[in-house]
Design a protein around this motif. Structure first.
Motif, mmCIF file in Angstrom:
data_model
loop_
_atom_site.group_PDB
_atom_site.id
_atom_site.type_symbol
_atom_site.label_atom_id
_atom_site.label_comp_id
_atom_site.label_asym_id
_atom_site.label_seq_id
_atom_site.Cartn_x
_atom_site.Cartn_y
_atom_site.Cartn_z
ATOM 1 N N VAL A 256 -30.398 -81.985 39.150
ATOM 2 C CA VAL A 256 -31.004 -83.316 39.169
ATOM 3 C C VAL A 256 -30.098 -84.313 39.884
ATOM 4 O O VAL A 256 -30.556 -85.141 40.683
ATOM 5 N N LEU A 257 -28.797 -84.237 39.597
ATOM 6 C CA LEU A 257 -27.840 -85.192 40.178
ATOM 7 C C LEU A 257 -27.432 -84.832 41.596
ATOM 8 O O LEU A 257 -26.957 -85.695 42.355
ATOM 9 N N GLY A 258 -27.564 -83.549 41.964
ATOM 10 C CA GLY A 258 -27.180 -83.114 43.307
ATOM 11 C C GLY A 258 -25.690 -82.976 43.497
ATOM 12 O O GLY A 258 -25.198 -83.026 44.640
ATOM 13 N N VAL A 259 -24.945 -82.791 42.399
ATOM 14 C CA VAL A 259 -23.489 -82.627 42.482
ATOM 15 C C VAL A 259 -23.047 -81.592 41.452
ATOM 16 O O VAL A 259 -23.792 -81.265 40.516
ATOM 17 N N ARG A 260 -21.834 -81.077 41.637
ATOM 18 C CA ARG A 260 -21.240 -80.208 40.621
ATOM 19 C C ARG A 260 -20.461 -81.071 39.640
ATOM 20 O O ARG A 260 -19.721 -81.973 40.032
ATOM 21 N N LEU A 261 -20.636 -80.778 38.362
ATOM 22 C CA LEU A 261 -19.988 -81.567 37.319
ATOM 23 C C LEU A 261 -18.752 -80.897 36.752
ATOM 24 O O LEU A 261 -17.846 -81.572 36.252
ATOM 25 N N PHE A 262 -18.707 -79.553 36.814
ATOM 26 C CA PHE A 262 -17.588 -78.801 36.250
ATOM 27 C C PHE A 262 -17.073 -77.783 37.258
ATOM 28 O O PHE A 262 -17.812 -77.275 38.104
ATOM 29 N N THR A 263 -15.799 -77.490 37.125
ATOM 30 C CA THR A 263 -15.190 -76.356 37.807
ATOM 31 C C THR A 263 -14.747 -75.368 36.747
ATOM 32 O O THR A 263 -14.006 -75.734 35.823
ATOM 33 N N ARG A 264 -15.227 -74.147 36.839
ATOM 34 C CA ARG A 264 -14.851 -73.117 35.864
ATOM 35 C C ARG A 264 -13.438 -72.638 36.157
ATOM 36 O O ARG A 264 -13.075 -72.371 37.305
ATOM 37 N N GLY B 163 -17.983 -85.295 38.067
ATOM 38 C CA GLY B 163 -18.144 -85.216 36.619
ATOM 39 C C GLY B 163 -17.403 -86.328 35.905
ATOM 40 O O GLY B 163 -17.917 -86.917 34.942
ATOM 41 N N GLN B 164 -16.199 -86.631 36.395
ATOM 42 C CA GLN B 164 -15.420 -87.716 35.802
ATOM 43 C C GLN B 164 -16.123 -89.055 36.004
ATOM 44 O O GLN B 164 -16.120 -89.918 35.107
ATOM 45 N N ALA B 165 -16.744 -89.236 37.177
ATOM 46 C CA ALA B 165 -17.455 -90.485 37.451
ATOM 47 C C ALA B 165 -18.698 -90.615 36.581
ATOM 48 O O ALA B 165 -19.064 -91.719 36.128
ATOM 49 N N PHE B 166 -19.366 -89.503 36.305
ATOM 50 C CA PHE B 166 -20.616 -89.535 35.552
ATOM 51 C C PHE B 166 -20.395 -89.660 34.044
ATOM 52 O O PHE B 166 -21.253 -90.187 33.327
ATOM 53 N N LEU B 167 -19.224 -89.224 33.551
ATOM 54 C CA LEU B 167 -18.996 -89.134 32.107
ATOM 55 C C LEU B 167 -19.202 -90.454 31.361
ATOM 56 O O LEU B 167 -19.919 -90.476 30.349
#
Length: 308
Positions: free
Chosen positions: A42-50, A61-65
């Protein structure tokens, strides 16, 4: 946006592992991965790195949190707004250093069972609009200003009167005085750059100035309380008014003086404002608290505007 996915994202960010997030949410790890993958789509970005140790937030992810946390808080408020028996009593106190905040603190100590949500709104119009909309339950305001009337359904009752004090620096001509009559301030410079024309505070001080022949200056930039105190501390001619219960902190070398005003004592009239149809049970407790004995009683030898 799927709030379950947002909640899963926040939980995974807090725990640092999808497995731990799954345990906290009582779902499978596969469900956690699927929800986050859907959110990323939905956001078009990756939120996490495994990583070998779990999952770390990407820059996106940090910006969205913080926004994700805000979405969840908004959800909580939305649900609570229709469940008055389950939510905190929301009360506007004008400013957190001012008398209503101190009085609300006393109420909280007298009624520890009441959960409070304290907010600060700009003026009486904003407060009344919020009361009508149901976004707050009550407000402390000086009502009613000249030319204003409260809308139908809005109630108000005098809650308490707060004496004013004169605040000066150590070199001011009145710094050594134990008390001053308001009439003695005629011709002296009273500086209050934070007053905004059209507000209830400005209406109060306009009437105070007219009653005692004072000149209250509101010119100059308002940079907040600390610069005001710095200026007053260094001035031989400038003074300002503060409420007796206003909490102020200044460096010891400022040597500021809080001087009593009397004959008469100007008092600021704080009223409790609410909506008659508000069903919150704690609102009754709050109103009863300020109806009891020592509140809302103007003493002899004090001054308030006629409209109050």
């Amino acid at each position: 946006m799927d709030l379950d996915a947002v909640r899963t994202f926040v939980t995974a960010a807090d725990t640092g592992r999808f497995q731990d997030a799954a345990a906290e949410l009582a779902v499978t790890q596969q469900a956690v991965s699927k929800r986050i993958a859907t959110l990323e789509k939905v956001l078009g970005v990756r939120l996490f790195t495994r990583t070998a140790r779990g999952a770390t937030l990407t820059i996106d992810g940090q910006a969205f949190l913080p926004h994700a946390r805000g979405l969840l808080r908004a959800e909580e408020r939305a649900v609570a707004s229709v469940r008055p028996d389950r939510r905190a009593l929301r009360v506007d106190v004008i400013g957190r250093r001012l008398a209503p905040a101190a009085q609300l603190g006393d109420f909280r100590r007298a009624h520890p069972e009441v959960e409070l949500d304290v907010v600060t709104l700009f003026d009486v119009d904003a407060a009344v609009d919020a009361i009508r909309a149901g976004t707050i339950d009550a407000s402390f305001r000086a009502v009613t200003m000249p030319g204003k009337r409260l809308p139908d359904g809005i109630g108000a009752a005098r809650a308490f009167d707060e004496p004013l004090q004169l605040l000066t620096g150590p070199s001011h001509e009145l710094a050594a005085a134990r008390a001053v009559r308001p009439a003695e301030l005629a011709g002296r410079r009273i500086w209050m750059p934070g007053l905004v024309p059209g507000t209830e505070s400005a209406a109060y001080y306009d009437d105070l100035a007219a009653a005692f022949g004072l000149t209250i200056e509101i010119t100059g930039p308002d940079f907040g309380t600390e610069p005001l105190l710095d200026t007053i501390a260094d001035s031989r001619s400038l003074a300002t008014f503060v409420g007796e219960q206003t909490r102020l902190v200044w460096p010891a070398d400022h040597g500021l003086r809080r001087i009593t005003l009397r004959d008469p004592t100007p008092v600021y009239p704080h009223s409790l404002v609410w909506h008659h149809d508000n069903p919150h049970p704690a609102l009754v407790t709050l109103r009863d608290h300020f109806r009891s004995g020592r509140f809302g009683q103007t003493e002899a030898g004090t001054w308030t505007p006629a409209w109050a």
